[in-house]
Scaffold this active site. Sequence first.
Site, short mmCIF file in Angstrom:
data_model
loop_
_atom_site.label_atom_id
_atom_site.label_comp_id
_atom_site.label_asym_id
_atom_site.label_seq_id
_atom_site.Cartn_x
_atom_site.Cartn_y
_atom_site.Cartn_z
N ARG A 26 7.46 35.83 -11.66
CA ARG A 26 7.85 36.27 -10.44
C ARG A 26 8.85 37.57 -10.49
O ARG A 26 8.95 38.40 -9.70
CB ARG A 26 9.13 35.07 -10.09
CG ARG A 26 8.68 33.88 -9.70
CD ARG A 26 7.91 33.92 -8.36
NE ARG A 26 7.37 32.51 -7.76
CZ ARG A 26 7.98 31.54 -7.07
NH1 ARG A 26 9.34 31.73 -6.87
NH2 ARG A 26 7.41 30.51 -6.81
N ASP A 46 21.07 31.36 5.79
CA ASP A 46 20.21 31.36 4.49
C ASP A 46 20.98 32.21 3.56
O ASP A 46 21.68 33.38 3.84
CB ASP A 46 18.77 31.89 4.96
CG ASP A 46 17.89 31.58 3.72
OD1 ASP A 46 17.26 30.32 3.84
OD2 ASP A 46 17.84 32.23 2.63
#
Length: 301
Positions: free
Chosen positions: A50, A159
């Site tokens: 990632r 979020d």
Amino acid sequence: MNMAALDHEKTPKNGEYVFSDGDFRMIADLANARYGLYLQSSKKALVYSRLARRLRALNLPSFAAYCDLLNRPDGDEEQAHLLSALTTNVTHFFREQHHFDFLRTELLPDLVARAKSGGAVRLWSSACSAGQEAYCIAAMVLDACPEAAQLDIRILATDVDSQIIEKAKAGAYPSDQLDAIPNSYKKKMIDPQRTTKTHFSMHDQLRRLISFGQLNLVADWPMRRPFDVVFCRNAAIYFDKETQSRLWTRFANNLCPDGHLMIGHSERLCGPAESRFTSVGITTYQKLNAAGTELPSNRKE
């Protein structure tokens, strides 16, 4: 960010990076302390894959150099990129349909009646990702109450990822997500004036009900008014059990006396909060009163 100030070498020609156990532990500890993410050692290869993209984008030679960047006084910007890389913002409209069915049939009739009598109704999409969940909630509300924008009905959508919140605010999605919206809701949700062959946009009547904002679930919460319904789906899976337990307790503390909590299909309540909820549907829970019994769902303020 002033990359010249880093004074690091170029990225290795072979494209491989040195990623020691110490580098992994530093990143895991930072992600846990700041965002509550729990990265076991078995996730090292995943973290490498990632974050290698970030190293290439920043032209850094190793994860040690990347750790230095994260720990700089001005490292907040890169920490935000770290969060985006480590979390999976994969969602779609009407994901886990049973929650929306429960909201529509079991909760909204009483909530709308309260709003029409002058009461306040608050719903929270607490890990809203790119916004699909919040817009679906708004569509359910409008279906039950077309005049919702004129009443005290509000949806908070938050979020931890500031980049994904901007996408949620924009409310524009690729056309391949269109099929997830039932035909009966497409006219209500989609603005034809802002729809192209490749993208479609959410209707302003949905936007008027939603307030989007960045919020870290493991940090302080600025909200003071309790919520009637909280959606927190597929966020707690990133936390360890202790952090999950604290989160469920905080939700219990921030729900109305008969409020409801909806969580992801792979998540389970744990810790002291288990005794504060009763299961009323598939991963759907109602808060119990102080005596440990359910309250009528048509509470009046």
